[in-house]
Structure formats: structure tokens, C-alpha cells
Enzyme design. Structure first.
Site, PDB file in Angstrom:
ATOM      1  N   TYR A 149       1.179   8.209 -14.740  1.00 22.29           N
ATOM      2  CA  TYR A 149       1.177   8.858 -13.423  1.00 22.29           C
ATOM      3  C   TYR A 149       1.839  10.227 -13.508  1.00 22.29           C
ATOM      4  O   TYR A 149       1.370  11.184 -12.906  1.00 22.29           O
ATOM      5  CB  TYR A 149       1.916   7.991 -12.392  1.00 22.29           C
ATOM      6  N   CYS A 193      -9.741   5.258 -12.587  1.00 19.95           N
ATOM      7  CA  CYS A 193      -8.355   5.037 -12.171  1.00 19.95           C
ATOM      8  C   CYS A 193      -7.637   4.007 -13.036  1.00 19.95           C
ATOM      9  O   CYS A 193      -6.420   4.070 -13.192  1.00 19.95           O
ATOM     10  CB  CYS A 193      -8.323   4.579 -10.720  1.00 19.95           C
ATOM     11  N   ARG A 247       4.444   9.455  -7.749  1.00 26.14           N
ATOM     12  CA  ARG A 247       4.193   8.433  -6.724  1.00 26.14           C
ATOM     13  C   ARG A 247       2.997   8.809  -5.850  1.00 26.14           C
ATOM     14  O   ARG A 247       2.234   7.943  -5.426  1.00 26.14           O
ATOM     15  CB  ARG A 247       5.425   8.216  -5.855  1.00 26.14           C
TER      16      ARG A 247
END
Length: 100
Positions: free
Chosen positions: A22, A52, A36
Site C-alpha cells: 500500500y 487490486c 490507508r
């Protein structure tokens, strides 16, 4: 281009058989402290051209159960691409981390 668009563009570049974190995607999208937000963007993504499932946390961990519909779906997709998982169901980043 919105931040979400930049996230989706970065994720589309992760090659099959590799993963990114991420944090990596946040940095590539222009906001290195927004990991986040990347998670939120990927959770909301409905575009099948955005892989994803290739995004994991900084320890190689999977998204929360159900993030891809069915429990275990992220693991199943990664295994189908030839990415082996450790016994604790994490990805070995020393092997599979994408280095753009």
C-alpha cells in the site's frame, strides 16, 4: 487526475506474479503517507482491469477477509498467478515485491 485514478493507474502496472505494498502505491500515486487511503481506493474499485489483489501490506499480509467478495479470494488469485504464500498466509516480499 484524482488520487484514486493515480492509485488505479499504479496498480495496473504491477506485473503478474508480483505484489506491491500500500505504501509503494501511495508513493507512486504522489502521496507517500496515504497508504490507508490506497486501501480505501482499492476497496471501492469496481474496475476489473485493476489487479487490486496484487497489493499487500508492508509485511506481505492480505486485505481483510471479504475485501474481494469471498473469504480467501485474494489468496486464491495470488496463488493462481504463481505467488506462493508462507505458512502464515503472507507473501515473501524478498521474492515477490515489485520494484518499479
Amino acid at each position: 487526475m484524482t488520487f484514486y485514478d493515480a492509485v488505479y493507474d499504479a496498480v495496473r502496472h504491477i506485473p503478474k506474479g508480483k505484489v506491491a505494498t500500500y505504501g509503494q502505491i501511495a508513493a507512486l500515486a504522489g502521496s507517500p503517507r496515504a497508504s490507508r487511503v490506497v486501501g480505501g481506493a482499492l476497496c471501492r474499485c469496481k474496475d476489473p482491469t485493476v489487479p487490486c489483489h496484487r497489493v499487500v501490506n508492508r509485511l506481505g499480509g492480505m486485505a481483510p477477509q471479504g475485501a474481494f467478495g469471498l473469504p480467501g479470494e485474494q489468496e486464491r488469485r495470488l496463488l493462481a498467478e504463481g505467488i506462493a504464500l508462507r505458512k502464515d498466509a503472507t507473501v515473501d516480499l524478498s521474492i515477490y515485491l515489485w520494484n518499479p
